[in-house]
Each structure stands twice: as C-alpha cells, then as structure tokens.
Motif scaffolding. Structure first.
Motif, PDB file in Angstrom:
ATOM      1  N   ARG A 107       0.885  -1.355   0.028  1.00 44.33           N
ATOM      2  CA  ARG A 107      -0.093  -0.082  -0.033  1.00 44.33           C
ATOM      3  C   ARG A 107       1.022   1.294  -0.015  1.00 44.33           C
ATOM      4  NH1 ARG A 107      -2.414  -0.576   4.455  1.00 44.33           N
ATOM      5  NH2 ARG A 107      -1.656   1.185   5.729  1.00 44.33           N
ATOM      6  N   TYR A 108       0.402   2.099  -0.907  1.00 53.54           N
ATOM      7  CA  TYR A 108       1.141   3.345  -0.949  1.00 53.54           C
ATOM      8  C   TYR A 108       0.306   4.639  -1.107  1.00 53.54           C
ATOM      9  CZ  TYR A 108       0.984   3.658  -6.017  1.00 53.54           C
ATOM     10  OH  TYR A 108       0.378   3.645  -7.499  1.00 53.54           O
ATOM     11  N   ASN A 109       0.829   5.781  -1.073  1.00 57.64           N
ATOM     12  CA  ASN A 109      -0.254   6.865  -1.319  1.00 57.64           C
ATOM     13  C   ASN A 109       0.009   7.438  -2.900  1.00 57.64           C
ATOM     14  OD1 ASN A 109      -1.204   7.183   1.241  1.00 57.64           O
ATOM     15  ND2 ASN A 109       0.606   8.248   1.835  1.00 57.64           N
ATOM     16  N   ASP A 110      -1.213   7.194  -3.623  1.00 61.23           N
ATOM     17  CA  ASP A 110      -0.966   7.435  -5.050  1.00 61.23           C
ATOM     18  C   ASP A 110      -1.092   8.996  -5.281  1.00 61.23           C
ATOM     19  OD1 ASP A 110      -0.989   7.333  -7.721  1.00 61.23           O
ATOM     20  OD2 ASP A 110      -2.675   5.942  -7.816  1.00 61.23           O
ATOM     21  N   PRO A 111      -0.080   9.732  -5.820  1.00 64.91           N
ATOM     22  CA  PRO A 111      -0.103  11.376  -6.194  1.00 64.91           C
ATOM     23  C   PRO A 111      -1.245  11.525  -7.388  1.00 64.91           C
ATOM     24  CG  PRO A 111       1.880  10.394  -7.011  1.00 64.91           C
ATOM     25  CD  PRO A 111       1.251   9.025  -6.084  1.00 64.91           C
ATOM     26  N   ASP A 112      -1.389  10.441  -8.190  1.00 63.09           N
ATOM     27  CA  ASP A 112      -2.162  10.598  -9.282  1.00 63.09           C
ATOM     28  C   ASP A 112      -3.808  10.462  -8.853  1.00 63.09           C
ATOM     29  OD1 ASP A 112      -0.187  10.818 -11.141  1.00 63.09           O
ATOM     30  OD2 ASP A 112       0.098   8.798 -11.366  1.00 63.09           O
ATOM     31  N   ASN A 113      -4.019  10.082  -7.549  1.00 65.68           N
ATOM     32  CA  ASN A 113      -5.447   9.917  -7.156  1.00 65.68           C
ATOM     33  C   ASN A 113      -5.515  10.765  -5.695  1.00 65.68           C
ATOM     34  OD1 ASN A 113      -7.857   9.308  -7.025  1.00 65.68           O
ATOM     35  ND2 ASN A 113      -7.583   7.249  -6.209  1.00 65.68           N
ATOM     36  N   GLN A 120       8.960   2.689  -6.045  1.00 63.90           N
ATOM     37  CA  GLN A 120       9.411   2.331  -4.747  1.00 63.90           C
ATOM     38  C   GLN A 120       8.884   1.455  -4.074  1.00 63.90           C
ATOM     39  OE1 GLN A 120      10.342   6.083  -2.373  1.00 63.90           O
ATOM     40  NE2 GLN A 120      10.516   4.733  -0.652  1.00 63.90           N
ATOM     41  N   ALA A 121       7.339   1.482  -4.108  1.00 64.00           N
ATOM     42  CA  ALA A 121       6.711   0.348  -3.544  1.00 64.00           C
ATOM     43  C   ALA A 121       6.920  -1.043  -4.014  1.00 64.00           C
ATOM     44  CB  ALA A 121       4.968   0.744  -3.679  1.00 64.00           C
ATOM     45  N   ALA A 174       2.278  -2.015   4.546  1.00 63.94           N
ATOM     46  CA  ALA A 174       2.276  -0.480   4.016  1.00 63.94           C
ATOM     47  C   ALA A 174       3.531   0.175   3.819  1.00 63.94           C
ATOM     48  CB  ALA A 174       1.602   0.280   5.313  1.00 63.94           C
ATOM     49  N   ALA A 175       3.756   0.693   2.889  1.00 65.96           N
ATOM     50  CA  ALA A 175       4.997   1.553   2.640  1.00 65.96           C
ATOM     51  C   ALA A 175       5.033   2.956   3.247  1.00 65.96           C
ATOM     52  CB  ALA A 175       5.504   1.674   1.210  1.00 65.96           C
TER      53      ALA A 175
END
Length: 299
Positions: free
Chosen positions: A101-107, A142-143, A133-134
């Motif tokens: 799991r990572y935080n998507d900058p495109d969403n 990176q994830a 979770a990354a």
C-alpha cells in the motif's frame, strides 16, 4: 546511508527517481520510538538502543555495487562452547505474493496498491500472500522495490543463527555484516586462534591442511578489531606464510581469530539483528543469513 538513499534508480517507464523518498505528514500523536521506527522503515532501516541513544541502521549495499565486506569474524574458537545454533524460517512465512500500500499522487494521494509476485515461488510454495504498508511512500516503483526486497529477503535470507561470546560481542552492531567460519558447516577445522605471528607468517593453533580449491586466503582479526585477508603462498605444519608484497598491516596478536578460505570453502555472511548483554561479560548475538544479490534483485 544518505548517498545510497539518494542514488537515482531507473524506473520501468525510463525515468529516474531516488532509491528512497518519504513524503508524509505526521498528524497524530504516538510515542517517539514508534515514530522513529516508522520513519526508518522508509529506507529499510531499523532502530535499536545503545549507549543511552537511539541508533539507526539500514539494510543497504555499497554505492558501487560491490559485495559487502564483513566487519568481524566468528569461529568455533571464539564463541562460548564452540556452538552456533541455526534455525530456519517456516515455509509458511515465505511470501509468494506481496500487496504493498502506498499513497498515489495521481489520485489525490489516496491509498493505492501494487502487487509483486514470483511465479517460480508460487509453483514451489503455493500462493502465500502478505500485505504491507510503505510508510510515506508516494511512488509505485518505490513500493515495488520494497515488495521485491521483502520477497527476496524471505527467499534468500532463510537461516537464523544465534551464539554466545565474550567481549567480542561488542565488535559488531545491529545491521552490520559479519562472517562465520563453522567447522560443522565447512566439514573441516580451518579456523582457530593465532599462537604467534609476524606480518607475513601466522603460526596457528593446529597443523594446517589447506581445503580443496584454489586461491587460498587467510583472514585474521587485527589488534584494532578490523578484519584483514591475505593470500597464502605456502604452508608448513602450523605456519602459514603470506607474500611480503601482501603482508598484514601489523602482526596479529596471539589468541586472535583466524580462518582459511578457498574457492571451494568460504566463510558464511550474516547480518546482525540483535545483541543481548547478559550482565556477566557475555553477549548473545542473533543474526540472519546475508546474500549480496538481494540488492540487485530489489532494484
């Protein structure tokens, strides 16, 4: 560590990005040690307490891609009872599919997932999934690298060793790589203690029979705790001779640890996980098997 983290990695889309980056906002309270531990996880790091200070180390290779050189040598002669205790990881802990799991900058930086799978491992061990979770990660590549590293670590670093030693227990710290020359693993006693030495001759505590293979080298622990390795030119009884052109920087002290290796028999490398001080001058070290190929696999 900073240079390794900032080294540019080429991503599958042809662009480049730092190997490790963290983009996060700490918006809630937590104990300081847990926060530092989470931050360290962004660069495959670990935290530990030593000298009344929180220390940080990381699992990373060399900038030039060369193999990691062990900082110390442990043999049957410098551990208590001469025993190394080995254990293996359960087959159930070897993931074949990892969901990161990572935080998507495109969403709008909402959580998203990438999946890393190894079809050869799925065939071998079955479909065993894990979700991680990354922390602070906003790059899907990176994830992916985190997932590949974790999968490779579970596959390659399967053995765990523990042993007890005296003051030589303070020669390594968590995260550092050291070497083990165990006669039970190597099938012969080609390690021990130095009886006497000069910069070119080492008198060992036994008659030396060189192991099979070529390119024989002798490793000794130096007075300052460093580990030096030099080519062997000849052996006569218990005396090992090195070339004057490849001499030790200073004569190893009596009772220093030594080990002989060749193309067929080498020391095994382990990464220190923890050091437990017993309070009586002895230390118990726990370490996991180390494989240099893990970094190229992850990147």
């Amino acid at each position: 560590l900073c240079q390794y983290a900032n080294q540019l990695i080429t991503t599958p889309d042809g662009k480049q990005e730092p190997r490790f980056a963290i983009n996060t906002l700490i918006g809630s309270q937590n104990d300081a040690y847990s926060v530092l531990r989470d931050l360290a996880s962004a660069f495959r790091g670990m935290t530990y307490w030593a000298s009344n200070t929180i220390q940080v180390t990381a699992d990373h290779g060399n900038l030039d891609g060369s193999v990691v050189v062990p900082v110390h040598l442990y043999t049957n002669s410098n551990v208590i009872g001469g025993l190394f205790n080995y254990s293996g990881t359960s087959l159930k802990t070897r993931s074949t599919s990892i969901r990161i799991r990572y935080n998507d900058p495109d969403n709008f930086y909402k959580p998203n997932f990438v999946v890393v799978e190894d079809y050869d491992l799925i065939t071998k061990y079955g479909y065993q999934t894990k979700e991680i979770a990354a922390f602070g990660c906003t790059s899907k590549y990176q994830a992916q690298r985190l997932g590949r590293w974790m999968m490779a670590a579970e596959e390659l670093d399967r053995a765990v060793v523990s042993f007890s030693t005296g003051l030589e227990g303070v020669a390594v710290f968590p995260g550092q790589v050291f070497a083990i020359a165990d006669e039970m693993k190597q099938g012969a006693r080609i390690a021990g203690r130095v009886s006497s030495a000069t910069t070119t001759t080492i008198t060992c505590d036994q008659t030396i029979t060189l192991p099979a293979g070529t390119n024989h080298h002798i490793t000794c622990i130096m007075p300052d705790g460093d580990r030096e390795i030099h080519a062997i030119t000849s052996v006569a009884g218990a005396v090992v001779t090195c070339s004057s052109n490849d001499a030790f920087s200073t004569a190893p002290q009596a009772q220093a640890a030594w080990s002989i290796s060749s193309t067929s028999v080498t020391e095994q490398k382990f990464r220190c996980l923890s050091i437990d001080e017993k309070g009586d001058g002895t230390y118990t070290i726990t370490a996991t098997e180390f494989n240099d190929s893990i970094y190229s696999t992850a990147d």
